[in-house]
Motif scaffolding. Structure first.
Motif, PDB file in Angstrom:
ATOM      1  N   ALA A   1      54.210  20.303  49.772  1.00 40.61           N
ATOM      2  CA  ALA A   1      52.752  20.210  49.769  1.00 40.61           C
ATOM      3  C   ALA A   1      52.079  21.384  49.057  1.00 40.61           C
ATOM      4  CB  ALA A   1      52.245  20.118  51.201  1.00 40.61           C
ATOM      5  N   LEU A   2      52.713  22.553  49.027  1.00 40.47           N
ATOM      6  CA  LEU A   2      52.129  23.712  48.352  1.00 40.47           C
ATOM      7  C   LEU A   2      52.487  23.645  46.875  1.00 40.47           C
ATOM      8  CD1 LEU A   2      52.990  26.417  51.013  1.00 40.47           C
ATOM      9  CD2 LEU A   2      50.826  25.219  50.696  1.00 40.47           C
ATOM     10  N   GLU A   3      51.495  23.384  46.053  1.00 35.19           N
ATOM     11  CA  GLU A   3      51.741  23.099  44.635  1.00 35.19           C
ATOM     12  C   GLU A   3      51.759  24.326  43.740  1.00 35.19           C
ATOM     13  OE1 GLU A   3      48.662  20.320  43.756  1.00 35.19           O
ATOM     14  OE2 GLU A   3      49.514  18.782  45.042  1.00 35.19           O
ATOM     15  N   GLY A   4      51.339  25.459  44.215  1.00 34.52           N
ATOM     16  CA  GLY A   4      51.327  26.657  43.383  1.00 34.52           C
ATOM     17  C   GLY A   4      49.971  26.908  42.770  1.00 34.52           C
ATOM     18  N   THR A   5      49.933  27.786  41.784  1.00 31.85           N
ATOM     19  CA  THR A   5      48.691  28.169  41.123  1.00 31.85           C
ATOM     20  C   THR A   5      48.145  27.005  40.309  1.00 31.85           C
ATOM     21  OG1 THR A   5      49.556  30.413  40.962  1.00 31.85           O
ATOM     22  CG2 THR A   5      47.647  29.895  39.604  1.00 31.85           C
ATOM     23  N   PRO A   6      46.876  26.652  40.490  1.00 32.33           N
ATOM     24  CA  PRO A   6      46.291  25.548  39.727  1.00 32.33           C
ATOM     25  C   PRO A   6      46.288  25.831  38.226  1.00 32.33           C
ATOM     26  CG  PRO A   6      44.830  26.221  41.513  1.00 32.33           C
ATOM     27  CD  PRO A   6      45.923  27.234  41.423  1.00 32.33           C
ATOM     28  N   ASP A   7      46.416  24.797  37.434  1.00 36.05           N
ATOM     29  CA  ASP A   7      46.338  24.931  35.978  1.00 36.05           C
ATOM     30  C   ASP A   7      44.860  24.923  35.598  1.00 36.05           C
ATOM     31  OD1 ASP A   7      47.019  25.130  33.331  1.00 36.05           O
ATOM     32  OD2 ASP A   7      47.405  22.979  33.094  1.00 36.05           O
ATOM     33  N   ASP A   8      44.242  26.067  35.763  1.00 33.04           N
ATOM     34  CA  ASP A   8      42.799  26.211  35.579  1.00 33.04           C
ATOM     35  C   ASP A   8      42.558  27.563  34.918  1.00 33.04           C
ATOM     36  OD1 ASP A   8      40.087  27.165  36.312  1.00 33.04           O
ATOM     37  OD2 ASP A   8      39.989  25.323  37.489  1.00 33.04           O
ATOM     38  N   PRO A   9      41.694  27.634  33.913  1.00 30.31           N
ATOM     39  CA  PRO A   9      41.451  28.903  33.213  1.00 30.31           C
ATOM     40  C   PRO A   9      41.036  30.056  34.133  1.00 30.31           C
ATOM     41  CG  PRO A   9      40.273  27.109  32.131  1.00 30.31           C
ATOM     42  CD  PRO A   9      40.901  26.545  33.367  1.00 30.31           C
ATOM     43  N   ARG A  10      40.428  29.761  35.263  1.00 31.79           N
ATOM     44  CA  ARG A  10      40.002  30.822  36.188  1.00 31.79           C
ATOM     45  C   ARG A  10      41.182  31.561  36.799  1.00 31.79           C
ATOM     46  NH1 ARG A  10      36.650  27.520  40.295  1.00 31.79           N
ATOM     47  NH2 ARG A  10      38.344  26.113  39.789  1.00 31.79           N
ATOM     48  N   PHE A  11      42.375  30.966  36.772  1.00 29.02           N
ATOM     49  CA  PHE A  11      43.544  31.576  37.395  1.00 29.02           C
ATOM     50  C   PHE A  11      44.566  32.073  36.385  1.00 29.02           C
ATOM     51  CE2 PHE A  11      41.851  28.403  40.372  1.00 29.02           C
ATOM     52  CZ  PHE A  11      41.542  29.240  41.438  1.00 29.02           C
ATOM     53  N   LYS A  12      44.211  32.143  35.113  1.00 38.42           N
ATOM     54  CA  LYS A  12      45.162  32.554  34.068  1.00 38.42           C
ATOM     55  C   LYS A  12      45.585  34.012  34.199  1.00 38.42           C
ATOM     56  CE  LYS A  12      45.506  28.645  32.010  1.00 38.42           C
ATOM     57  NZ  LYS A  12      46.647  27.815  32.316  1.00 38.42           N
ATOM     58  N   TYR A  13      44.820  34.825  34.919  1.00 35.55           N
ATOM     59  CA  TYR A  13      45.176  36.235  35.090  1.00 35.55           C
ATOM     60  C   TYR A  13      46.385  36.412  36.004  1.00 35.55           C
ATOM     61  CZ  TYR A  13      42.977  36.070  39.685  1.00 35.55           C
ATOM     62  OH  TYR A  13      42.671  35.756  40.985  1.00 35.55           O
ATOM     63  N   ILE A  14      46.743  35.398  36.789  1.00 31.89           N
ATOM     64  CA  ILE A  14      47.868  35.498  37.708  1.00 31.89           C
ATOM     65  C   ILE A  14      49.168  35.350  36.929  1.00 31.89           C
ATOM     66  CG2 ILE A  14      49.011  34.493  39.708  1.00 31.89           C
ATOM     67  CD1 ILE A  14      46.244  33.552  40.657  1.00 31.89           C
ATOM     68  N   LYS A  15      50.001  36.376  36.974  1.00 31.93           N
ATOM     69  CA  LYS A  15      51.260  36.371  36.237  1.00 31.93           C
ATOM     70  C   LYS A  15      52.410  36.560  37.214  1.00 31.93           C
ATOM     71  CE  LYS A  15      49.188  36.505  32.197  1.00 31.93           C
ATOM     72  NZ  LYS A  15      48.684  35.270  31.757  1.00 31.93           N
ATOM     73  N   TYR A  16      53.438  35.757  37.067  1.00 34.14           N
ATOM     74  CA  TYR A  16      54.668  35.894  37.856  1.00 34.14           C
ATOM     75  C   TYR A  16      55.756  36.365  36.922  1.00 34.14           C
ATOM     76  CZ  TYR A  16      52.265  33.070  41.375  1.00 34.14           C
ATOM     77  OH  TYR A  16      51.373  32.598  42.289  1.00 34.14           O
ATOM     78  N   ASP A  17      56.191  37.595  37.091  1.00 34.36           N
ATOM     79  CA  ASP A  17      57.237  38.146  36.207  1.00 34.36           C
ATOM     80  C   ASP A  17      58.539  38.240  36.950  1.00 34.36           C
ATOM     81  OD1 ASP A  17      55.376  38.457  34.151  1.00 34.36           O
ATOM     82  OD2 ASP A  17      54.843  40.458  34.830  1.00 34.36           O
TER      83      ASP A  17
END
Length: 59
Positions: free
Chosen positions: A43-59
């Motif tokens: 049910a938890l889909e992760g970070t939305p594909d939305d320009p407002r969340f582009k700053y979130i980086k998973y390295d």
């Protein structure tokens, strides 16, 4: 509202510094922070594909 960063400081007051327990807790916190729900399915889909969340980086 969202935040770009969080600062966590650990200290054992009885030991007047950090101990192995603090390092162990830091390791657990790091695991939670690096968790990516979209990679596990469910049910938890992760970070939305939305320009407002582009700053979130998973390295």
């Amino acid at each position: 509202m969202s935040y770009a960063f969080v600062i966590v400081k650990l200290m054992n007051h009885a030991a007047k510094g950090i101990t192995n327990k603090d390092f162990e807790l830091a390791h657990k916190i790091e695991g939670v922070i690096m968790w990516q729900p979209g990679k596990e399915g469910g049910a938890l889909e992760g970070t939305p594909d939305d320009p407002r969340f582009k700053y979130i980086k998973y390295d």
